[in-house]
Design a protein around this motif. Structure first.
Motif, mmCIF file in Angstrom:
data_model
loop_
_atom_site.group_PDB
_atom_site.id
_atom_site.type_symbol
_atom_site.label_atom_id
_atom_site.label_comp_id
_atom_site.label_asym_id
_atom_site.label_seq_id
_atom_site.Cartn_x
_atom_site.Cartn_y
_atom_site.Cartn_z
ATOM 1 N N VAL A 1 -4.790 -67.799 147.077
ATOM 2 C CA VAL A 1 -4.665 -68.995 146.073
ATOM 3 C C VAL A 1 -5.573 -68.957 144.941
ATOM 4 O O VAL A 1 -5.223 -68.933 143.653
ATOM 5 C CB VAL A 1 -4.157 -70.308 146.949
ATOM 6 N N LEU A 2 -6.790 -68.735 145.448
ATOM 7 C CA LEU A 2 -7.787 -68.798 144.538
ATOM 8 C C LEU A 2 -7.922 -67.602 143.527
ATOM 9 O O LEU A 2 -8.410 -67.541 142.366
ATOM 10 C CB LEU A 2 -9.151 -68.957 145.190
ATOM 11 N N ASP A 3 -7.763 -66.355 144.288
ATOM 12 C CA ASP A 3 -7.854 -65.256 143.723
ATOM 13 C C ASP A 3 -6.773 -65.007 142.654
ATOM 14 O O ASP A 3 -6.993 -64.565 141.386
ATOM 15 C CB ASP A 3 -7.715 -64.272 144.826
ATOM 16 N N ASP A 4 -5.461 -65.439 143.121
ATOM 17 C CA ASP A 4 -4.171 -65.299 142.134
ATOM 18 C C ASP A 4 -4.789 -66.244 140.963
ATOM 19 O O ASP A 4 -4.376 -66.234 139.602
ATOM 20 C CB ASP A 4 -3.084 -65.844 142.788
ATOM 21 N N LEU A 5 -5.179 -67.515 141.102
ATOM 22 C CA LEU A 5 -5.238 -68.466 140.000
ATOM 23 C C LEU A 5 -6.205 -68.086 139.179
ATOM 24 O O LEU A 5 -6.237 -68.115 137.871
ATOM 25 C CB LEU A 5 -5.806 -69.787 140.734
ATOM 26 N N ILE A 6 -7.403 -67.253 139.723
ATOM 27 C CA ILE A 6 -8.569 -67.037 138.678
ATOM 28 C C ILE A 6 -8.153 -65.502 137.891
ATOM 29 O O ILE A 6 -8.354 -65.483 136.761
ATOM 30 C CB ILE A 6 -9.918 -66.696 139.583
ATOM 31 N N LEU A 7 -7.647 -64.863 138.733
ATOM 32 C CA LEU A 7 -7.484 -63.336 138.008
ATOM 33 C C LEU A 7 -5.791 -63.113 137.395
ATOM 34 O O LEU A 7 -5.950 -62.339 136.347
ATOM 35 C CB LEU A 7 -7.424 -62.388 139.113
ATOM 36 N N HIS A 8 -4.752 -63.869 137.923
ATOM 37 C CA HIS A 8 -3.714 -63.552 137.300
ATOM 38 C C HIS A 8 -2.841 -64.421 136.723
ATOM 39 O O HIS A 8 -1.676 -64.439 136.256
ATOM 40 C CB HIS A 8 -2.711 -62.987 138.618
ATOM 41 N N THR A 9 -3.434 -65.687 136.426
ATOM 42 C CA THR A 9 -2.618 -66.767 135.857
ATOM 43 C C THR A 9 -2.825 -66.970 134.460
ATOM 44 O O THR A 9 -2.125 -67.187 133.483
ATOM 45 C CB THR A 9 -2.816 -68.149 136.569
ATOM 46 N N PHE A 10 -4.051 -66.921 134.140
ATOM 47 C CA PHE A 10 -4.765 -67.092 132.550
ATOM 48 C C PHE A 10 -5.721 -65.791 132.101
ATOM 49 O O PHE A 10 -6.379 -65.263 133.079
ATOM 50 C CB PHE A 10 -5.244 -68.471 132.481
ATOM 51 N N ARG A 11 -5.642 -65.736 131.016
ATOM 52 C CA ARG A 11 -6.723 -64.608 130.822
ATOM 53 C C ARG A 11 -8.299 -65.124 130.738
ATOM 54 O O ARG A 11 -8.621 -66.302 130.233
ATOM 55 C CB ARG A 11 -6.692 -64.215 129.202
#
Length: 494
Positions: free
Chosen positions: A243-253
């Motif tokens: 969840v943290l990985d996706d939030l940091i890397l894949h959700t916003f630039r």
């Protein structure tokens, strides 16, 4: 034709199956002309892309993501969403091409457009490249594409005599470092030493400068790593809780300003040491500033990035192939170099060359290719023909295309002598790592890698230099965000 007409007439009159009358070849041609709707779907807005993204990165992983959909749709061509999706990519919808027959469509610039597709369904901010759309993001139809690619051809041509001696000089330093680590710790980290050696080699061979003797020092690999992360984070994972990985890397630039100072250090190095090639750029109608940003990108992202990923992957495959291969390689290489009076010429080393091609087939340094259909077209897989509409995005995951069981025997295995001999050389057209077949060459009209021959040469040089110095070696293999992490556990000197 008359026979076919007669058979068809007979079929209409007596209801005889047409396959009894048609020759086998003609029946196959008729079957190939049949079209199939591209299977798959994109799911509900937001929900579909999020689900596919989590499957791709966390729930399944890349290989299982594609394998499961091939099985589900009974097709190597299908629709799905590709990361990053919301909220970085406005449209993650793609048609996936996963076999060796359909995949080359992505190289045909008469069928597909390549504008701003280098990294896929999103494009990094141009703030990361000095405000310019650099060569990798240009379509061949754009005037600047030809000028910038000519500039890279000129750079490679003007420095060709420095490649072999500077490689020997730089990678000898790497080998000495590995020897020291092995003596002190009983193991050695290949990746970090390879990163430093690769950048030093590129700087010395292409720009005539040792970066360690400049203000840049040994910082380049670290600076490049941070900058590449800001370019590619939407399609990477760092192994954090998902969840943290996706939030940091894949959700916003990530904000480009966070690496502005790092990038400026790299830019200053290239501007100060590229005077001659920048002069040539001005003659081509390219400003010195734009040329420098392109040289930086080509050297740090394309060339250094390729060596950073591919060299450890190749050495992993060679190590795992075992001591028998090592014996054959060292005997071939040492005999060839001795017969050339001690010079490395790349002659009389068919096994070594095949090993490099096989490594490029198994682990291509750039796994993903994209293209947007320029017009309505049809795409053939081995089994079907599919209709694609103008504007649809096509995506290919190359490791599946280059492990196509209908093209290669034992496709999942590393077969060192696969490309040896006349029959082996015929398979080179299916080695696609350079954004084109190995049997073709980069031009200003296509998107094939400008440094295709350069990459093949330096990869051959690594194998050659290694087995001139060492007899055999063993490794432990781990993972990293970009390729394999290699720890050498045994290293026997010649």
């Amino acid at each position: 034709m008359a026979a076919i007409a007669s058979c068809c007439s007979l079929h209409q009159q007596k209801l005889v199956p047409i396959t009894l009358c048609l020759p086998e070849k003609t029946a196959t041609q008729v079957r190939q002309l049949a079209t199939r709707k591209v299977p798959g779907d994109y799911g509900l807005p937001l929900i579909g892309p999020f689900k596919d993204r989590f499957d791709y990165f966390y729930n399944q992983g890349k290989n299982e993501f594609f394998k499961s959909r091939i099985q589900k749709y009974k097709s190597t061509v299908f629709r799905t969403n590709m990361p990053p999706g919301p909220f970085i990519s406005s449209n993650p919808n793609v048609i996936v091409l996963l076999d060796g027959k359909s995949f080359p469509t992505l190289f045909d610039v008469s069928k597909v457009e390549k504008k701003d597709l280098f990294t896929g369904t999103f494009m990094p901010s141009t703030e990361l490249t000095g405000g310019y759309r650099v060569l990798s993001y240009l379509d061949p139809s754009e005037p600047n594409h030809s000028r910038l690619k000519k500039l890279l051809f000129m750079l490679l041509s003007s420095r060709r005599d420095h490649i072999i001696p500077k490689f020997h000089e730089t990678f000898t330093e790497l080998f000495e470092t590995l020897d020291t680590e092995m003596a002190e710790k009983g193991k050695a980290d290949l990746n970090s030493g390879n990163d430093q050696a690769s950048f030093n080699f590129l700087a010395k061979s292409l720009y005539g400068v040792n970066p360690v003797e400049t203000k840049l020092g040994k910082e380049a690999p670290t600076l490049i790593g941070k900058w590449v992360l800001f370019n590619l984070h939407p399609v990477l994972t760092l192994g954090l809780p998902k969840v943290l990985d996706d939030l940091i890397l894949h959700t916003f630039r990530l904000p480009p300003g966070l690496v502005k100072k790092d990038y400026q250090k790299l830019y200053d190095f290239f501007y100060e040491n590229s005077g001659m090639i920048l002069n040539e750029a001005e003659k081509l109608g390219i400003s010195r500033d734009e040329a420098c940003h392109n040289l930086l990108f080509a050297t740090c992202f394309n060339s250094f990035g390729g060596m950073k990923i591919f060299f450890p992957n190749m050495m992993k495959s060679i190590a795992k192939a075992g001591s028998d291969l090592h014996t054959r390689l060292r005997n071939e290489i040492r005999t060839a170099v001795k017969s050339a009076g001690g010079k490395i010429t790349m002659e009389k080393m068919p096994l070594m060359k095949s090993v490099v091609y096989e490594a490029l087939r198994i682990d291509p340094p750039v796994a993903s290719q994209y293209g947007r259909a320029k017009h309505d077209l049809t795409i053939e897989s081995h089994d079907d023909v599919f209709e694609v509409k103008k504007g649809e995005m096509l995506y290919g995951y190359q490791p599946f295309a280059t492990k196509d069981p209908k093209i290669f025997t034992r496709p999942e295995e590393f077969v060192p002598d696969r490309f040896v001999g006349e029959e082996g050389e015929k398979l080179l057209k299916h080695v696609l790592w350079s954004n084109g077949p190995e049997t073709e060459n980069p031009t200003v009209e296509n998107k094939q890698c400008a440094g295709k021959d350069f990459v093949v040469l330096v990869s051959r040089l690594l194998v050659t230099e290694f087995f001139l110095r060492y007899d055999t070696f063993d490794v432990d293999v781990g993972t990293s965000p970009l390729g394999a992490k290699i720890t050498i556990t045994s290293l026997k000197k010649a």
